[in-house]
Enzyme design. Structure first.
Site, short mmCIF file in Angstrom:
data_model
loop_
_atom_site.label_atom_id
_atom_site.label_comp_id
_atom_site.label_asym_id
_atom_site.label_seq_id
_atom_site.Cartn_x
_atom_site.Cartn_y
_atom_site.Cartn_z
N ASP A 37 0.84 -1.17 0.11
CA ASP A 37 0.19 0.05 -0.19
C ASP A 37 0.93 1.33 -0.05
OD1 ASP A 37 -2.05 1.80 0.21
OD2 ASP A 37 -3.08 0.42 1.91
N ASP A 38 0.73 2.13 -1.08
CA ASP A 38 1.38 3.22 -1.15
C ASP A 38 2.86 2.98 -1.25
OD1 ASP A 38 -1.08 4.43 -0.79
OD2 ASP A 38 -0.46 5.76 0.82
N CYS B 171 -6.60 3.90 -3.56
CA CYS B 171 -6.91 2.74 -2.90
C CYS B 171 -7.77 1.82 -3.67
CB CYS B 171 -7.06 3.16 -1.48
SG CYS B 171 -5.48 3.82 -0.64
N ARG C 99 -7.59 -1.26 -6.49
CA ARG C 99 -7.97 -2.86 -6.05
C ARG C 99 -8.94 -3.29 -6.71
NH1 ARG C 99 -4.98 -3.00 -0.85
NH2 ARG C 99 -3.93 -0.95 -0.94
N LYS D 196 -6.00 -5.43 3.82
CA LYS D 196 -6.55 -4.46 3.41
C LYS D 196 -7.56 -5.01 2.34
CE LYS D 196 -6.50 0.16 1.78
NZ LYS D 196 -5.79 1.52 1.49
N HIS E 280 -10.98 -2.86 1.27
CA HIS E 280 -11.13 -1.63 0.66
C HIS E 280 -12.17 -1.60 -0.55
CE1 HIS E 280 -9.50 3.03 1.06
NE2 HIS E 280 -10.87 2.73 1.22
N SER F 142 -8.63 1.60 4.82
CA SER F 142 -7.32 2.10 4.92
C SER F 142 -7.35 2.15 6.50
CB SER F 142 -7.07 3.35 4.24
OG SER F 142 -7.00 3.31 2.89
N HIS G 214 1.38 2.39 4.00
CA HIS G 214 0.30 3.52 4.09
C HIS G 214 0.48 4.08 5.62
CE1 HIS G 214 -3.73 5.47 4.04
NE2 HIS G 214 -3.96 5.21 3.00
N ASP H 190 -0.62 -0.75 -4.75
CA ASP H 190 -1.79 -0.13 -5.40
C ASP H 190 -1.23 1.00 -5.70
OD1 ASP H 190 -1.15 1.28 -3.00
OD2 ASP H 190 -3.20 1.42 -2.15
N ASN H 191 -0.59 1.89 -5.44
CA ASN H 191 -0.22 3.31 -6.04
C ASN H 191 1.07 3.69 -5.59
OD1 ASN H 191 -2.97 4.09 -4.20
ND2 ASN H 191 -0.93 5.02 -3.52
N LYS I 238 1.43 9.70 -5.50
CA LYS I 238 0.05 9.30 -5.25
C LYS I 238 -1.00 10.05 -5.52
CE LYS I 238 -3.03 7.60 -1.49
NZ LYS I 238 -3.12 6.80 -0.25
#
Length: 481
Positions: free
Chosen positions: A46-47, A86, A90, A139, A141, A164, A229, A281-282, A302
């Site tokens: 994540d991130d 996010c 996903r 996660k 989301h 998140s 994240h 994810d980003n 992001k």
């Protein structure tokens, strides 16, 4: 401890012993002769920034397990997500479909009364129909209400967070807006978190339990880390271990977690027949300064469709099938994972149309014709198209950190300001990965081709920037109040 492949040694011995060449089958033959369907472990950070792994250029902290993973398989240098946020990212990963087609935008929170439509087919549902045991840890989301939870979307089990980890009462900018952060097992809330220091460790313990319990049948594990994240949390075993600070500590723990999964697969004799995929994810949430990751020099992060927001590490490993240590420079995207796994496992593709394609030829060291990939943000804004080494960015507003801003290192973000790209720009990513030089004037034929791709996408999925409606959009799932 670093994972070590045993098949290298065995292969060397077979050559020295003069074993017949008929036993040195091609990768295509190996694919057909697998003793059973391969297990699949999809790890989604994540991130995490493009530059956060040692093999992608990180020097502030060490990622030996992820570096070894890359050495053992195929590492993409142009691997993209279609949405730098996010929930949308996903949805695209799990369905092989652009999230704007599915009416999933942004990052869903506790107030959302919608989620991924149950009529959509996820990777888990596709594989479950083909005899796989499916489990998710981490996660989700894609909707926190009962009809949208993972166990309603093809997963036999779920342990993790519905959204998140910053969507809790301690959020630094909107204190007390969010309710206590719920931890789920399947469909029940088993705890609410006020401390996340053991979250990564707990995820790995649950992932290993799933592998142990599923070892006698083909399984699909979707391990979606909450880190890196914000808010950043790390267990005592990694606190203060990096040279950079808390973010580096967190990166080292995520790296450790990958090693733990690989060690368990090796211990159970499953490593040779398990596909491992790692991506994120980003890109990094740059406004958090020292609590954000590294873009590796790519532009922005992001929340933007510049490469710092959408280009991610992409690593694929399958011993004896995918080449070791291969660096793949052709572009691919997370929407390609579902159809690739469908081809490998012989699973039926979803009934509803998807946007990705199988990239198995690239993973086997073959050629594959380039295709256009699209980057969307906000509510269905087509902001960029990528085609091979070319990227065209269309006029739009995007967030950026003002030059000269003093960044923080305490978990409090600085403020973005908005910039406007007034004219479309073309970039040659092979020589200008930082997207600094517009080469439109020198390449009118490429501009025309990418504009054609964009017009086709607008007719298909719409584009808020040009007020295009789109003819092939689908609805998200909704619980009426």
């Amino acid at each position: 401890m670093l994972f070590k492949n045993t098949h290298r040694f065995l292969f060397t011995i077979s050559i020295l012993a003069g074993i017949s060449s008929c036993q040195s089958n091609s990768k295509e033959e190996n694919l057909q002769e697998s003793p059973s369907k391969p297990n699949i472990v999809l790890i989604f950070a994540d991130d995490m920034g493009y530059g956060d792994l040692g093999v992608y250029g990180a020097t502030q902290w060490k990622t030996p397990n992820l570096d070894q993973l890359a050495s053992d398989g195929v590492r993409f240098t142009q691997f993209y997500v279609p949405h730098a946020v996010c929930s949308a990212s996903r949805a695209a990963l799990l369905t092989g479909t652009y999230a704007n087609r599915l009416e999933i935008f942004g990052a869903l929170d506790h107030s959302a009364n919608h989620g991924l439509n149950p009529e959509e087919t996820t990777i888990a549902e596709m594989l479950k129909a083909n005899g796989y045991i499916t489990g998710m840890v981490g996660k989700w989301h894609l909707g926190h209400l009962a009809p949208f939870l993972p166990t309603k979307q093809g997963f036999d089990s779920f342990y993790g967070l519905p959204y998140s980890n910053d969507m809790w009462p301690l959020h630094p900018e909107v204190k007390d807006y969010y309710p206590p952060l719920p931890l789920y097992r399947n469909t029940a809330v088993i705890d609410t978190l006020d401390d996340q220091s053991m979250l990564t460790t707990n995820y790995i313990e649950e992932a290993i339990k799933f592998i142990e319990q599923s070892k006698d049948k083909p399984f699909f594990l979707y391990l979606a880390h909450s880190m890196t994240h914000v808010p950043l949390y790390v267990s005592d075993k990694f606190k203060g271990k990096s040279e950079q600070g808390l973010y580096g500590d967190v990166m080292m723990e995520v790296d450790w977690s990958v090693g733990q999964v690989r060690e368990k697969l090796e211990e159970l004799g499953l490593a040779e027949n398990t596909i491992i995929i790692f991506t994120s994810d980003n890109g990094p949430w740059l406004s958090y300064g020292g609590h954000a990751g590294l873009t590796g020099g790519l532009r922005e992060g992001k929340g933007t469709s510049w490469d710092g927001g959408i280009r991610e590490p992409g690593i694929f490993v399958w011993p004896n099938h995918f080449p070791e240590g291969k660096v793949e420079n052709q572009s691919a995207m997370t929407i390609d994972i579902l159809p690739t796994l469908a081809e490998i496992t012989g699973s039926k593709l979803p009934d509803l149309p998807i946007d990705g394609r199988s990239i198995l030829p690239l993973l086997e060291g073959k050629e594959l014709e380039p295709k256009p990939y699209f980057a969307y943000y906000n509510r269905n804004e087509l902001q960029a198209v990528i085609y091979g080494k070319w990227k065209m960015v269309f006029p739009h507003a995007y967030r950026s950190i003002p030059e000269g801003t003093e960044m923080r290192n305490d978990g409090i973000p600085v403020k973005y300001h908005m910039l406007n790209l007034e004219n479309a720009a073309l970039f040659d990513l092979s020589v200008d990965p930082n997207e600094t030089t517009d080469v439109s004037a020198k390449n009118p034929e490429i501009v025309a081709k990418l504009n054609q791709f964009a017009d086709e996408a607008r007719a298909d999925m719409g584009d808020a920037l040009t007020d295009s409606e789109g003819n092939n959009l689908r609805k998200h799932g909704r619980v009426e109040e």
